[in-house]
Design an enzyme around this catalytic site. Structure first.
Site, PDB file in Angstrom:
ATOM      1  N   ILE A 133      -0.183   2.415  -4.851  1.00  0.00           N
ATOM      2  CA  ILE A 133       0.642   1.204  -4.824  1.00  0.00           C
ATOM      3  C   ILE A 133       1.842   1.335  -5.758  1.00  0.00           C
ATOM      4  CG2 ILE A 133       0.650  -1.283  -5.259  1.00  0.00           C
ATOM      5  CD1 ILE A 133      -2.478  -1.093  -4.838  1.00  0.00           C
ATOM      6  N   GLY A 183      -3.563   6.317  -6.554  1.00  0.00           N
ATOM      7  CA  GLY A 183      -3.890   7.379  -5.614  1.00  0.00           C
ATOM      8  C   GLY A 183      -5.195   8.095  -5.862  1.00  0.00           C
ATOM      9  N   PHE A 217      -5.728   2.740   0.426  1.00  0.00           N
ATOM     10  CA  PHE A 217      -4.798   2.778  -0.700  1.00  0.00           C
ATOM     11  C   PHE A 217      -5.494   2.289  -1.959  1.00  0.00           C
ATOM     12  CE2 PHE A 217      -4.493  -1.394   1.210  1.00  0.00           C
ATOM     13  CZ  PHE A 217      -4.423  -2.263   0.136  1.00  0.00           C
ATOM     14  N   CYS A 218      -4.910   2.651  -3.115  1.00  0.00           N
ATOM     15  CA  CYS A 218      -5.404   2.194  -4.412  1.00  0.00           C
ATOM     16  C   CYS A 218      -4.218   2.156  -5.372  1.00  0.00           C
ATOM     17  CB  CYS A 218      -6.522   3.103  -4.928  1.00  0.00           C
ATOM     18  SG  CYS A 218      -6.031   4.830  -5.109  1.00  0.00           S
ATOM     19  N   THR A 219      -4.474   1.929  -6.638  1.00  0.00           N
ATOM     20  CA  THR A 219      -3.389   1.720  -7.597  1.00  0.00           C
ATOM     21  C   THR A 219      -2.468   2.927  -7.734  1.00  0.00           C
ATOM     22  OG1 THR A 219      -4.871   0.275  -8.849  1.00  0.00           O
ATOM     23  CG2 THR A 219      -2.834   0.964  -9.932  1.00  0.00           C
TER      24      THR A 219
END
EC number: 1.14.-.-
Length: 334
Positions: A205, A180, A176-178
């Site tokens: 996120i 996508g 996952f990341c901020t």
């Protein structure tokens, strides 16, 4: 009070003509008084901008009218103040820099997982959960039981994978990341390295915080964002963190009480890392910031060079737009 709409957007798409998009896009943003930064490359578009609701809607309509830029992935949040100082459209080699040639999310990518299905996936004991963001982002918030690769930049992520992940051992990898976009490349990279079951949080996120109720959430802490809000809480409102203008690290109110903290000059994270020359430069920059603020010429965080740069970019954009209109008129005459 009118809320400022913050729009994070990206799209991987073949844009061989990306350089020609810059001038009209910048002109459109300036006319609509949209601030923030968008990156253009042959692989697509990425960035975060802010403006009124009408302005952001107009931007999305404009992008949708451009060849290849329709149906852009975007997420909206809101703030009481404009979180950006300037308007920029930059030309880049990559819209998110991993530094590995040949990684193309348009050809291969991991399996997208909806926010409402994310908890079940990462609760599976056979799944290793990896946070693809930088260490300073992870420090202020992450998912429960997530692995922190302790990277300073996204360029270091491939090396982390080589040293710590094994397709034969790690059968299921979730990332996952901020918003996508980093996971588009990280999952594509893992697939290229022979990993079979690779998953990533669709929308990142921010989408998870938007759609999953706090009482059901497995998110812990706040989410770092790349604008003047610094971080947002589970309600997607500005969090408790500030940012050191010297090293750009997020800092708490407690850290701001430290003797190491001097506004715009140093903080506990960088006090022992900056040179005397840097300290002198930061002191002068802070002085210029305060002078500019007193003249109402620029917001806090801008220095004289940045003000000059912003003016030059605006004039250049106006010049290019005028030239294009003039060329269009000549073509009609011919």
């Amino acid at each position: 009070m009118t809320k400022v709409v913050v729009c994070a957007l990206y799209k991987f798409v073949s844009l061989p003509h990306f350089e020609s998009i810059r001038a009209p896009l910048l002109a459109m943003m300036e006319q609509a008084e949209i601030k923030g930064t968008l990156l253009l490359a042959s692989e697509g578009i990425n960035g975060t901008v802010a403006g009124t609701q009408e302005a952001i809607e107009a931007l999305l309509v404009w992008l949708n009218s451009q060849n290849g830029l329709d149906n852009i992935v975007h997420k909206l949040s809101f703030d009481d103040e404009m979180p950006f100082y300037r308007t920029k459209v930059k030309l880049k080699n990559e819209i998110v820099t991993m530094g590995v040639e040949g990684i193309d999310p348009l050809k291969v990518v991991g399996t997208y997982v909806k926010p409402q299905d994310w908890n079940a996936l990462i609760s599976d004991p056979d799944v290793i959960l990896v946070d693809t963001r930088n260490d300073y982002e992870v420090q202020i918030g992450t998912f429960k039981n997530a692995v922190n690769p302790v990277t300073e930049t996204f360029r270091e992520f491939p090396e982390y994978v080589k040293q710590n992940l094994d397709p034969a051992k790690h059968k299921k990898v979730a990332m996952f990341c901020t918003g996508g976009i980093r996971c588009e490349k990280s999952t594509a990279y893992l697939k290229e390295q022979g990993f079979d079951e690779v998953y990533h949080l669709e929308g990142g996120i921010l989408k998870y915080l938007e759609e999953v109720k706090a009482e059901e959430s497995l998110w812990e802490g706040e989410c770092f964002v790349f604008d003047n809000r610094v971080a947002v809480n589970h309600d997607l409102k500005k969090g408790q963190y500030d940012q050191c203008n010297a090293c750009r690290m997020p800092i708490t109110e407690v850290e701001k009480q430290s003797p190491a903290y001097v506004q715009g000059v140093s903080c506990p994270h960088c006090i022992d890392k900056i040179s005397d020359e840097q300290r002198k430069r930061f002191v002068e920059r802070e002085r210029q910031v305060n002078l500019a603020k007193a003249r109402n010429e620029a917001h806090i965080g801008s220095d004289v060079n940045q003000v000059i740069e912003a003016r030059r970019e605006k004039k250049e954009a106006q010049r290019r737009l005028a030239a294009e209109k003039n060329n269009a008129k000549k073509s009609q005459v011919l």
